[in-house]
Design a protein around this motif. Structure first.
Motif, PDB file in Angstrom:
ATOM      1  N   THR A 119       0.831  -1.211   0.000  1.00 45.48           N
ATOM      2  CA  THR A 119       0.000   0.000   0.000  1.00 45.48           C
ATOM      3  C   THR A 119       0.857   1.249   0.000  1.00 45.48           C
ATOM      4  OG1 THR A 119      -1.730  -1.178   1.220  1.00 45.48           O
ATOM      5  CG2 THR A 119      -1.812   1.219   1.254  1.00 45.48           C
ATOM      6  N   PRO A 120       0.552   2.250  -0.852  1.00 45.12           N
ATOM      7  CA  PRO A 120       1.323   3.497  -0.877  1.00 45.12           C
ATOM      8  C   PRO A 120       1.290   4.206   0.476  1.00 45.12           C
ATOM      9  CG  PRO A 120      -0.102   3.341  -2.802  1.00 45.12           C
ATOM     10  CD  PRO A 120      -0.509   2.228  -1.880  1.00 45.12           C
ATOM     11  N   VAL A 121       2.372   4.917   0.779  1.00 46.81           N
ATOM     12  CA  VAL A 121       2.519   5.553   2.085  1.00 46.81           C
ATOM     13  C   VAL A 121       2.856   7.029   1.934  1.00 46.81           C
ATOM     14  CG1 VAL A 121       3.771   5.546   4.287  1.00 46.81           C
ATOM     15  CG2 VAL A 121       3.346   3.382   3.103  1.00 46.81           C
ATOM     16  N   VAL A 122       2.147   7.877   2.667  1.00 44.13           N
ATOM     17  CA  VAL A 122       2.555   9.263   2.891  1.00 44.13           C
ATOM     18  C   VAL A 122       3.310   9.251   4.212  1.00 44.13           C
ATOM     19  CG1 VAL A 122       1.809  11.621   3.301  1.00 44.13           C
ATOM     20  CG2 VAL A 122       0.607  10.209   1.618  1.00 44.13           C
ATOM     21  N   SER A 123       4.623   9.442   4.124  1.00 44.26           N
ATOM     22  CA  SER A 123       5.503   9.269   5.278  1.00 44.26           C
ATOM     23  C   SER A 123       5.834  10.614   5.894  1.00 44.26           C
ATOM     24  CB  SER A 123       6.798   8.558   4.840  1.00 44.26           C
ATOM     25  OG  SER A 123       7.697   8.446   5.911  1.00 44.26           O
ATOM     26  N   LEU A 124       5.354  10.827   7.121  1.00 38.26           N
ATOM     27  CA  LEU A 124       5.691  12.026   7.889  1.00 38.26           C
ATOM     28  C   LEU A 124       6.955  11.690   8.672  1.00 38.26           C
ATOM     29  CD1 LEU A 124       2.023  12.504   8.658  1.00 38.26           C
ATOM     30  CD2 LEU A 124       3.423  14.414   7.859  1.00 38.26           C
ATOM     31  N   PHE A 125       8.095  12.035   8.088  1.00 35.72           N
ATOM     32  CA  PHE A 125       9.370  11.470   8.523  1.00 35.72           C
ATOM     33  C   PHE A 125      10.224  12.515   9.231  1.00 35.72           C
ATOM     34  CE2 PHE A 125      13.425   9.438   8.411  1.00 35.72           C
ATOM     35  CZ  PHE A 125      13.159   8.078   8.331  1.00 35.72           C
ATOM     36  N   ALA A 126      10.404  12.327  10.542  1.00 36.02           N
ATOM     37  CA  ALA A 126      11.330  13.181  11.300  1.00 36.02           C
ATOM     38  C   ALA A 126      12.757  12.738  10.989  1.00 36.02           C
ATOM     39  CB  ALA A 126      11.060  13.061  12.793  1.00 36.02           C
ATOM     40  N   PRO A 127      13.684  13.687  10.740  1.00 36.42           N
ATOM     41  CA  PRO A 127      15.023  13.308  10.279  1.00 36.42           C
ATOM     42  C   PRO A 127      15.980  12.882  11.385  1.00 36.42           C
ATOM     43  CG  PRO A 127      14.872  15.683  10.369  1.00 36.42           C
ATOM     44  CD  PRO A 127      13.504  15.155  10.734  1.00 36.42           C
ATOM     45  N   THR A 128      15.438  12.453  12.528  1.00 36.31           N
ATOM     46  CA  THR A 128      16.308  11.991  13.617  1.00 36.31           C
ATOM     47  C   THR A 128      17.128  10.776  13.202  1.00 36.31           C
ATOM     48  OG1 THR A 128      14.402  10.761  14.471  1.00 36.31           O
ATOM     49  CG2 THR A 128      14.873  12.913  15.463  1.00 36.31           C
ATOM     50  N   VAL A 129      16.624  10.010  12.224  1.00 32.40           N
ATOM     51  CA  VAL A 129      17.395   8.971  11.546  1.00 32.40           C
ATOM     52  C   VAL A 129      17.251   9.213  10.051  1.00 32.40           C
ATOM     53  CG1 VAL A 129      17.170   7.258  13.381  1.00 32.40           C
ATOM     54  CG2 VAL A 129      15.448   7.358  11.578  1.00 32.40           C
ATOM     55  N   PRO A 130      18.180   8.726   9.218  1.00 32.49           N
ATOM     56  CA  PRO A 130      18.147   9.066   7.796  1.00 32.49           C
ATOM     57  C   PRO A 130      16.983   8.401   7.058  1.00 32.49           C
ATOM     58  CG  PRO A 130      20.345   8.343   8.476  1.00 32.49           C
ATOM     59  CD  PRO A 130      19.409   8.003   9.588  1.00 32.49           C
ATOM     60  N   ALA A 131      16.247   9.188   6.304  1.00 31.12           N
ATOM     61  CA  ALA A 131      15.162   8.644   5.488  1.00 31.12           C
ATOM     62  C   ALA A 131      15.690   7.689   4.431  1.00 31.12           C
ATOM     63  CB  ALA A 131      14.382   9.789   4.841  1.00 31.12           C
ATOM     64  N   ALA A 132      16.908   7.929   3.951  1.00 31.56           N
ATOM     65  CA  ALA A 132      17.497   7.044   2.943  1.00 31.56           C
ATOM     66  C   ALA A 132      17.576   5.606   3.449  1.00 31.56           C
ATOM     67  CB  ALA A 132      18.886   7.534   2.555  1.00 31.56           C
ATOM     68  N   ARG A 133      17.660   5.435   4.760  1.00 32.34           N
ATOM     69  CA  ARG A 133      17.745   4.093   5.330  1.00 32.34           C
ATOM     70  C   ARG A 133      16.390   3.565   5.781  1.00 32.34           C
ATOM     71  NH1 ARG A 133      22.968   5.019   9.369  1.00 32.34           N
ATOM     72  NH2 ARG A 133      24.482   5.526   7.736  1.00 32.34           N
ATOM     73  N   TRP A 134      15.528   4.460   6.276  1.00 35.57           N
ATOM     74  CA  TRP A 134      14.369   4.012   7.034  1.00 35.57           C
ATOM     75  C   TRP A 134      13.019   4.373   6.433  1.00 35.57           C
ATOM     76  CZ3 TRP A 134      15.334   0.587  10.691  1.00 35.57           C
ATOM     77  CH2 TRP A 134      16.610   0.555  11.256  1.00 35.57           C
ATOM     78  N   ALA A 135      12.979   5.048   5.300  1.00 34.19           N
ATOM     79  CA  ALA A 135      11.687   5.373   4.688  1.00 34.19           C
ATOM     80  C   ALA A 135      11.010   4.094   4.197  1.00 34.19           C
ATOM     81  CB  ALA A 135      11.896   6.345   3.531  1.00 34.19           C
ATOM     82  N   PRO A 136       9.664   4.104   4.061  1.00 34.48           N
ATOM     83  CA  PRO A 136       8.955   2.927   3.537  1.00 34.48           C
ATOM     84  C   PRO A 136       9.571   2.473   2.214  1.00 34.48           C
ATOM     85  CG  PRO A 136       7.388   4.496   4.411  1.00 34.48           C
ATOM     86  CD  PRO A 136       8.737   5.178   4.454  1.00 34.48           C
ATOM     87  N   PHE A 137       9.695   1.149   2.069  1.00 36.94           N
ATOM     88  CA  PHE A 137      10.517   0.554   1.023  1.00 36.94           C
ATOM     89  C   PHE A 137       9.677  -0.176  -0.020  1.00 36.94           C
ATOM     90  CE2 PHE A 137      13.051  -3.098  -0.530  1.00 36.94           C
ATOM     91  CZ  PHE A 137      14.166  -2.442  -1.002  1.00 36.94           C
TER      92      PHE A 137
END
Length: 336
Positions: free
Chosen positions: A264-282
């Motif tokens: 399912t597609p995700v709108v990710s409200l991502f706090a940059p406390t960890v890198p999005a490049a590593r932890w964003a929905p895949f």
């Protein structure tokens, strides 16, 4: 060949380990997953896992966990008989404590990712590149250990999932998941509630999901315009609810990865406390919202260190509603 695979932290982390687990399962006679209590429900959903061992690791769990010699001895006895072990960790975790216990259990071959010198504790010391998405980082370790990547490297869960139409009224809705396990990663609740109202006004049915401890939050966010399912689903049922959605709005938390695991597609409200490049929905269509250059960047903070929580409070409900329309219209994206 009996292989132990370890991932000992949270639901999302265990789900991200899924492609590596499937890589091992294609070539092993038995795969046993060692996980902690925070990730156990996700471990039971992973394809390729034959058995689960649950143990709370003092060097992984964020709470204070006493180190009891009797528990260490019991775990070591339970880890006997494996031919190989792969220790999957995040970039800030060490595989070496578990590797020591596996050596005491007699495991002849152990692989892990380690920046620290492992001595004789690891047979394979894998060192990945920077900012590699977590599923690919773990897959690279499995490949280095002799387990080639599967053709499909996206996240997956074991089916069939339970029916949940009686909870949601049927597929085609938008899910808003306001809760997070780490407060610094949460979008302000009043913005979540505003997004529910805007999505409802745009003609979407909106389902609000949450853990049993978040019932007050989900009720507030759902208001009069959303369907409140806070505390009403098990993890397999939540996976089914997310699978029936046309889009999911969530922070950097386990259900965002569960949504990706059901496609399912995700709108990710991502706090940059960890890198999005590593932890964003895949591996699914995804809109990344939040100021990725905010002062909290890469701090790994659990509580927001900046007054006003600017990285996520700067995101408006209008932006989220617009992002929902964008990800709904995108074609399925390949795994990165």
């Amino acid at each position: 060949m009996r292989v132990l695979v370890s991932r000992q932290d949270n639901i999302g982390d265990v789900l991200l380990a899924g492609p590596a687990v499937r890589a091992v399962a294609e070539h092993a006679d038995e795969v046993v997953l060692l996980c902690g209590p925070r990730g156990r429900a996700a471990a039971d959903l992973l394809p390729g896992v034959d058995r689960v061992i649950e143990w709370r690791a003092p060097w992984i769990d964020p709470d204070h966990v006493p180190v009891e010699p009797s528990e260490i001895d019991a775990l070591t006895r339970g880890l006997r008989g494996f031919d190989r072990a792969l220790i999957l960790t995040s970039f800030h975790q060490s595989p070496l404590p578990l590797a020591l216990l596996l050596r005491l259990a007699g495991t002849p071959w152990i692989g892990g990712i380690s920046e620290d010198y492992p001595g004789s504790l690891l047979d394979l010391r894998h060192r990945p590149g920077e900012d590699v998405p977590e599923p690919l980082r773990m897959l690279a370790l499995a490949e280095d250990a002799g387990f080639p990547s599967p053709a499909d490297t996206r996240l997956r869960v074991r089916g069939p999932l339970p029916a949940t139409d009686h909870l949601t009224g049927g597929p085609g809705y938008v899910v808003v998941h306001p809760g997070t396990s780490v407060p610094a990663r949460a979008w302000p609740p009043e913005r979540c509630a505003e997004a529910v109202r805007l999505l409802d006004a745009a003609g979407h049915r909106v389902v609000v999901t949450g853990h049993g401890d978040e019932k007050e939050l989900t009720a507030s966010v759902a208001g009069e315009d959303g369907l409140d399912l806070g505390g009403r689903t098990t993890l397999p049922e939540l996976a089914s609810v997310l699978e029936g959605a046309c889009a999911v709005v969530a922070g950097n938390t386990g259900p965002a990865h569960l949504a990706a695991a059901v496609g399912t597609p995700v709108v990710s409200l991502f706090a940059p406390t960890v890198p999005a490049a590593r932890w964003a929905p895949f591996g699914v269509p995804m809109a990344l919202l939040g100021d990725q250059r905010a002062p909290c960047k890469d701090t790994r903070a659990r509580e927001c260190p900046v007054d006003g929580h600017p990285c996520l409070s700067s995101v408006s409900a209008d932006e989220v509603a617009a992002a929902v329309e964008i990800v709904r219209s995108e074609e399925e994206v390949p795994a990165r």
